[in-house]
Design an enzyme around this catalytic site. Structure first.
Site, mmCIF file in Angstrom:
data_model
loop_
_atom_site.group_PDB
_atom_site.id
_atom_site.type_symbol
_atom_site.label_atom_id
_atom_site.label_comp_id
_atom_site.label_asym_id
_atom_site.label_seq_id
_atom_site.Cartn_x
_atom_site.Cartn_y
_atom_site.Cartn_z
ATOM 1 N N GLU A 99 41.003 40.442 39.036
ATOM 2 C CA GLU A 99 40.654 39.133 39.621
ATOM 3 C C GLU A 99 39.178 38.779 39.399
ATOM 4 O O GLU A 99 38.786 37.617 39.463
ATOM 5 C CB GLU A 99 40.946 39.128 41.140
ATOM 6 C CG GLU A 99 42.434 39.160 41.503
ATOM 7 C CD GLU A 99 43.094 40.526 41.310
ATOM 8 O OE1 GLU A 99 42.380 41.552 41.384
ATOM 9 O OE2 GLU A 99 44.311 40.563 41.050
ATOM 10 N N HIS A 143 24.033 43.864 42.027
ATOM 11 C CA HIS A 143 24.810 44.798 41.202
ATOM 12 C C HIS A 143 23.926 45.946 40.713
ATOM 13 O O HIS A 143 24.339 47.100 40.685
ATOM 14 C CB HIS A 143 25.447 44.070 40.013
ATOM 15 C CG HIS A 143 26.500 43.078 40.436
ATOM 16 N ND1 HIS A 143 27.528 43.412 41.277
ATOM 17 C CD2 HIS A 143 26.676 41.755 40.147
ATOM 18 C CE1 HIS A 143 28.301 42.350 41.494
ATOM 19 N NE2 HIS A 143 27.800 41.335 40.824
ATOM 20 N N ARG A 161 34.885 35.224 37.987
ATOM 21 C CA ARG A 161 33.465 35.026 38.309
ATOM 22 C C ARG A 161 32.735 34.323 37.150
ATOM 23 O O ARG A 161 33.230 34.323 36.019
ATOM 24 C CB ARG A 161 32.800 36.383 38.554
ATOM 25 C CG ARG A 161 33.375 37.024 39.773
ATOM 26 C CD ARG A 161 32.660 38.279 40.152
ATOM 27 N NE ARG A 161 33.255 38.736 41.400
ATOM 28 C CZ ARG A 161 32.652 39.476 42.286
ATOM 29 N NH1 ARG A 161 31.427 39.887 42.081
ATOM 30 N NH2 ARG A 161 33.268 39.832 43.392
ATOM 31 N N ARG A 193 26.325 39.725 48.054
ATOM 32 C CA ARG A 193 25.671 39.290 49.304
ATOM 33 C C ARG A 193 24.321 39.967 49.482
ATOM 34 O O ARG A 193 23.336 39.357 49.879
ATOM 35 C CB ARG A 193 26.585 39.610 50.509
ATOM 36 C CG ARG A 193 27.647 38.547 50.742
ATOM 37 C CD ARG A 193 28.698 39.035 51.704
ATOM 38 N NE ARG A 193 29.592 39.989 51.056
ATOM 39 C CZ ARG A 193 30.385 40.831 51.709
ATOM 40 N NH1 ARG A 193 30.377 40.856 53.025
ATOM 41 N NH2 ARG A 193 31.182 41.649 51.043
ATOM 42 N N GLU A 209 43.357 57.933 54.764
ATOM 43 C CA GLU A 209 42.621 57.492 55.957
ATOM 44 C C GLU A 209 41.636 56.425 55.472
ATOM 45 O O GLU A 209 40.955 56.622 54.467
ATOM 46 C CB GLU A 209 41.848 58.671 56.577
ATOM 47 C CG GLU A 209 42.704 59.880 56.918
ATOM 48 C CD GLU A 209 43.800 59.570 57.938
ATOM 49 O OE1 GLU A 209 43.620 58.658 58.759
ATOM 50 O OE2 GLU A 209 44.855 60.231 57.886
ATOM 51 N N LEU A 260 33.880 67.658 38.814
ATOM 52 C CA LEU A 260 34.237 66.428 39.537
ATOM 53 C C LEU A 260 34.852 65.462 38.537
ATOM 54 O O LEU A 260 34.322 65.303 37.432
ATOM 55 C CB LEU A 260 32.976 65.794 40.151
ATOM 56 C CG LEU A 260 33.099 64.335 40.627
ATOM 57 C CD1 LEU A 260 34.015 64.242 41.855
ATOM 58 C CD2 LEU A 260 31.729 63.754 40.981
ATOM 59 N N ASP A 264 32.024 47.081 47.928
ATOM 60 C CA ASP A 264 31.891 45.638 48.131
ATOM 61 C C ASP A 264 30.548 45.267 48.775
ATOM 62 O O ASP A 264 30.010 46.037 49.573
ATOM 63 C CB ASP A 264 33.054 45.164 49.030
ATOM 64 C CG ASP A 264 33.228 43.651 48.952
ATOM 65 O OD1 ASP A 264 32.689 43.016 48.023
ATOM 66 O OD2 ASP A 264 33.893 43.092 49.840
ATOM 67 N N ARG A 272 35.737 51.295 52.261
ATOM 68 C CA ARG A 272 35.386 49.968 51.739
ATOM 69 C C ARG A 272 34.142 49.504 52.477
ATOM 70 O O ARG A 272 34.146 49.396 53.708
ATOM 71 C CB ARG A 272 36.512 48.958 51.952
ATOM 72 C CG ARG A 272 36.092 47.589 51.397
ATOM 73 C CD ARG A 272 37.146 46.520 51.502
ATOM 74 N NE ARG A 272 36.653 45.319 50.840
ATOM 75 C CZ ARG A 272 37.350 44.537 50.026
ATOM 76 N NH1 ARG A 272 38.609 44.803 49.787
ATOM 77 N NH2 ARG A 272 36.812 43.471 49.470
ATOM 78 N N SER A 332 37.801 44.325 39.160
ATOM 79 C CA SER A 332 39.239 44.080 39.329
ATOM 80 C C SER A 332 39.723 43.044 38.317
ATOM 81 O O SER A 332 38.908 42.314 37.722
ATOM 82 C CB SER A 332 39.516 43.571 40.744
ATOM 83 O OG SER A 332 39.080 42.236 40.861
ATOM 84 N N ASN A 382 27.777 43.780 46.883
ATOM 85 C CA ASN A 382 26.616 43.673 45.974
ATOM 86 C C ASN A 382 26.050 42.257 45.948
ATOM 87 O O ASN A 382 24.838 42.059 46.030
ATOM 88 C CB ASN A 382 27.025 44.016 44.539
ATOM 89 C CG ASN A 382 27.269 45.486 44.329
ATOM 90 O OD1 ASN A 382 26.999 46.285 45.210
ATOM 91 N ND2 ASN A 382 27.787 45.831 43.165
HETATM 92 C C1 FPP Z 1 31.697 44.039 44.576
HETATM 93 O O1 FPP Z 1 30.645 43.343 45.179
HETATM 94 C C2 FPP Z 1 31.212 44.807 43.446
HETATM 95 C C3 FPP Z 1 31.599 44.619 42.163
HETATM 96 C C4 FPP Z 1 32.567 43.606 41.740
HETATM 97 C C5 FPP Z 1 31.011 45.418 41.066
HETATM 98 C C6 FPP Z 1 30.710 46.842 41.374
HETATM 99 C C7 FPP Z 1 29.653 47.309 40.463
HETATM 100 C C8 FPP Z 1 28.666 48.176 40.765
HETATM 101 C C9 FPP Z 1 28.575 48.891 42.047
HETATM 102 C C10 FPP Z 1 27.580 48.439 39.806
HETATM 103 C C11 FPP Z 1 28.023 48.863 38.493
HETATM 104 C C12 FPP Z 1 28.772 50.134 38.526
HETATM 105 C C13 FPP Z 1 28.894 50.926 37.456
HETATM 106 C C14 FPP Z 1 29.687 52.177 37.570
HETATM 107 C C15 FPP Z 1 28.243 50.624 36.181
HETATM 108 P P1 FPP Z 1 30.685 41.751 45.208
HETATM 109 O O2 FPP Z 1 29.890 41.265 44.069
HETATM 110 O O3 FPP Z 1 32.105 41.292 45.275
HETATM 111 O O4 FPP Z 1 29.941 41.458 46.555
HETATM 112 P P2 FPP Z 1 30.115 40.206 47.517
HETATM 113 O O5 FPP Z 1 31.419 40.410 48.252
HETATM 114 O O6 FPP Z 1 28.945 40.305 48.405
HETATM 115 O O7 FPP Z 1 30.118 38.967 46.662
#
Ligand code: FPP
Length: 224
Positions: A59, A29, A63, A16, A191, A122, A12, A172, A57, A14
């Site tokens: 949800e 992202h 966006r 911000r 944990e 892995l 979480d 997280r 997700s 990205n």
């Molecule tokens: C949550 O941050 C992140 C996501 C919804 C996307 C995660 C994607 C990546 C890490 C990059 C792509 C990954 C792959 C494997 C191709 P947010 O956007 O909800 O952040 P915020 O809470 O600051 O708005």
């Protein structure tokens, strides 16, 4: 010291990070994907067998379309450019969630899973269009259809995570302290570490610090 077989991560922060440093959520992202690469490497170094990443997700469809398109484009390019190398490194890729994407992406995901299915260094589980409640509902439906009893084992083997040990550790990033409909059943004894840093700023040092702390915890699993 606690064994560590499976790490799950809610990546979480990205958006911000992107707004703060580049005035663009999508830039966050992109930077988040670099962290994914770093963490995969470090997971191998730590000889951890399973890494589950929450990438999208059920949800997240709420966006803006522009952001959703960017994310899936990033994923598509990641698979196109990196799957060969992941395969060489003996990484197995598994998708959790329902594959309801464009035919092109569905095919790419299926091919990537198939190509890497025999690898065993892995296993990376990428949760995409994933929601834990819906995964549980589907498991209950399958049990009912097969006229089986509702038992812990029958639930386990009807989840998408069947054959995958439960996560030992959940991380997280991004300051928020919630599970966001992620692996609700499977995280029963994990944990949990909430990390203030936003995902793009999270690095190997942070990961290793958490792993070190995790290893020191006395895990009782309900016993004393
Ligand atoms: C949550 O941050 C992140 C996501 C919804 C996307 C995660 C994607 C990546 C890490 C990059 C792509 C990954 C792959 C494997 C191709 P947010 O956007 O909800 O952040 P915020 O809470 O600051 O708005």
């Amino acid at each position: 010291m606690n064994p560590l077989n499976h790490v799950a991560i809610i990546m979480d922060g990205n958006g911000r990070w992107g707004m703060k440093y580049k005035n663009s959520r999508n830039a966050g992202h992109k930077a988040g994907l670099n962290t994914v690469e770093k963490i995969i490497k470090e997971t191998i170094k730590n000889k951890i067998k399973y890494l589950t990443l929450f990438a999208f997700s059920t949800e997240n469809w709420k966006r803006p379309k522009k952001e959703i398109d960017y994310l899936f484009n990033l994923l598509e390019n990641f698979l196109l450019n990196r799957i060969e190398d992941l395969h060489k490194k003996k990484i197995k890729l598994k998708i959790l969630g329902s594959k309801k994407f464009s035919p092109k992406l569905n095919k790419l995901l299926n091919n990537s899973e198939k190509k890497t299915s025999k690898n065993s260094k892995l296993q990376i589980n990428l949760a995409l269009n994933y929601g834990s409640k819906s995964e549980l509902i589907n498991a209950f439906k399958k049990i009912k259809k097969n006229k089986k009893a509702i038992t812990e084992k029958n639930i386990d083997i009807n989840l998408q995570t069947k054959k995958i040990p439960d996560p030992d550790l959940l991380i997280r990033t991004g300051k928020t302290k919630r599970l966001s409909n992620f692996l609700l059943w499977q995280l029963a004894y994990a944990e949990i570490f909430f990390e203030k840093k936003l995902w793009p700023s999270f690095n190997e040092k942070d990961y290793n610090r958490i792993i070190k702390e995790y290893k020191k915890i006395k895990r009782n699993f309900g016993k004393i």
